[in-house]
Scaffold this motif. Structure first.
Motif, PDB file in Angstrom:
ATOM      1  N   ARG A  51       0.516  -1.364  -0.283  1.00 44.75           N
ATOM      2  CA  ARG A  51      -0.194   0.071  -0.299  1.00 44.75           C
ATOM      3  C   ARG A  51       0.965   1.412  -0.068  1.00 44.75           C
ATOM      4  NH1 ARG A  51      -4.200  -0.866  -1.622  1.00 44.75           N
ATOM      5  NH2 ARG A  51      -5.556   1.336  -0.784  1.00 44.75           N
ATOM      6  N   GLY A  53       2.637   2.024  -2.993  1.00 38.74           N
ATOM      7  CA  GLY A  53       3.041   2.167  -4.348  1.00 38.74           C
ATOM      8  C   GLY A  53       4.251   1.186  -5.258  1.00 38.74           C
ATOM      9  N   ARG A  56       2.780  -1.061  -7.663  1.00 43.49           N
ATOM     10  CA  ARG A  56       2.043  -0.490  -9.158  1.00 43.49           C
ATOM     11  C   ARG A  56       3.276   0.353  -9.815  1.00 43.49           C
ATOM     12  NH1 ARG A  56      -2.496   1.994 -10.366  1.00 43.49           N
ATOM     13  NH2 ARG A  56      -3.255   1.743  -8.594  1.00 43.49           N
ATOM     14  N   SER A  57       4.428   1.482  -9.201  1.00 49.11           N
ATOM     15  CA  SER A  57       5.658   1.523  -9.707  1.00 49.11           C
ATOM     16  C   SER A  57       6.197   0.560 -10.754  1.00 49.11           C
ATOM     17  CB  SER A  57       6.720   1.897  -8.672  1.00 49.11           C
ATOM     18  OG  SER A  57       7.371   2.782  -9.207  1.00 49.11           O
ATOM     19  N   VAL A  59       4.937  -1.831 -11.728  1.00 46.36           N
ATOM     20  CA  VAL A  59       4.582  -2.721 -12.845  1.00 46.36           C
ATOM     21  C   VAL A  59       4.166  -1.975 -13.772  1.00 46.36           C
ATOM     22  CG1 VAL A  59       2.399  -3.379 -14.020  1.00 46.36           C
ATOM     23  CG2 VAL A  59       2.798  -4.422 -11.783  1.00 46.36           C
ATOM     24  N   GLU A  60       4.338   0.076 -13.241  1.00 43.53           N
ATOM     25  CA  GLU A  60       3.729   0.834 -14.342  1.00 43.53           C
ATOM     26  C   GLU A  60       5.202   0.561 -15.006  1.00 43.53           C
ATOM     27  OE1 GLU A  60       3.392   4.007 -12.018  1.00 43.53           O
ATOM     28  OE2 GLU A  60       0.771   3.195 -12.188  1.00 43.53           O
ATOM     29  N   ASN A  87      -5.074  -9.725  -5.462  1.00 40.84           N
ATOM     30  CA  ASN A  87      -4.262  -9.582  -7.014  1.00 40.84           C
ATOM     31  C   ASN A  87      -4.395  -8.843  -8.387  1.00 40.84           C
ATOM     32  OD1 ASN A  87      -2.282  -9.744  -4.396  1.00 40.84           O
ATOM     33  ND2 ASN A  87      -2.416 -12.065  -5.708  1.00 40.84           N
ATOM     34  N   PHE A  90      -5.290  -5.531  -7.770  1.00 39.84           N
ATOM     35  CA  PHE A  90      -4.697  -4.728  -8.672  1.00 39.84           C
ATOM     36  C   PHE A  90      -4.791  -4.056  -9.326  1.00 39.84           C
ATOM     37  CE2 PHE A  90       0.281  -5.328  -8.278  1.00 39.84           C
ATOM     38  CZ  PHE A  90       0.421  -3.817  -8.182  1.00 39.84           C
ATOM     39  N   TYR A  91      -4.408  -5.629  -9.935  1.00 35.63           N
ATOM     40  CA  TYR A  91      -3.753  -5.377 -11.388  1.00 35.63           C
ATOM     41  C   TYR A  91      -5.268  -4.781 -12.914  1.00 35.63           C
ATOM     42  CZ  TYR A  91      -0.702  -8.552 -10.555  1.00 35.63           C
ATOM     43  OH  TYR A  91       0.680  -9.360  -9.743  1.00 35.63           O
ATOM     44  N   SER A  93      -7.030  -2.138 -11.408  1.00 36.11           N
ATOM     45  CA  SER A  93      -6.714  -1.006 -11.021  1.00 36.11           C
ATOM     46  C   SER A  93      -5.663  -0.136 -12.342  1.00 36.11           C
ATOM     47  CB  SER A  93      -6.133  -0.714  -9.683  1.00 36.11           C
ATOM     48  OG  SER A  93      -4.851  -1.328  -9.146  1.00 36.11           O
ATOM     49  N   LEU A  94      -4.891  -1.342 -12.322  1.00 37.88           N
ATOM     50  CA  LEU A  94      -3.372  -0.591 -13.455  1.00 37.88           C
ATOM     51  C   LEU A  94      -3.904  -0.861 -15.031  1.00 37.88           C
ATOM     52  CD1 LEU A  94      -0.548  -2.737 -11.913  1.00 37.88           C
ATOM     53  CD2 LEU A  94      -0.706  -0.446 -11.763  1.00 37.88           C
TER      54      LEU A  94
END
Length: 121
Positions: A51, A53, A56-57, A59-60, A87, A90-91, A93-94
């Motif tokens: 939680r 980031g 997210r960082s 994967v981005e 999971n 999360f994916y 959300s991306l």
């Protein structure tokens, strides 16, 4: 894993890691200047860094790094697994979609398959 069966590079970021591979199914830059596909498996973030980031960082970064690929595959456990629901959220959300949502099918070999390398012909 890479196309030739060697582990792909591991990206590290803080208390996390992810293994990714580059699997060209076409010549190095394909017929249209783009590599066929790349894949990510096991985006793992140390629970102490959840939680924040980090995942997210990671994967981005990989999505940008492999933006030249026509297909970006992310494999993870089924949604019914203990961590699957979280999971998958999360994916999503991306911007990732399941194969079913993309009207596609994915196939894999069983985990416990026979090792045929040493079998008699």
């Amino acid at each position: 894993m890479t196309a030739c069966g060697r582990p792909g590079p591991t990206t590290r970021h803080g208390g996390s890691r992810t293994r990714h591979s580059h699997t060209p199914a076409l010549p190095p830059h394909g017929a249209h200047g783009r590599t066929a596909s790349t894949g990510v498996q096991d985006v793992v973030v140390n629970p102490a860094h959840h939680r924040q980031g980090v995942g997210r960082s990671l994967v981005e970064h990989l999505v940008r790094r492999y933006s030249h690929c026509r297909f970006f595959l992310l494999s993870t456990d089924h949604e019914s697994s203990p961590e699957g629901k979280r999971n998958h959220a999360f994916y999503r959300s991306l911007g990732f979609l399941s194969y079913e949502e993309k009207e596609m099918a994915g196939f894999g070999l069983p985990r416990n398959r026979l090792d045929l390398r040493n079998a008699a012909p």
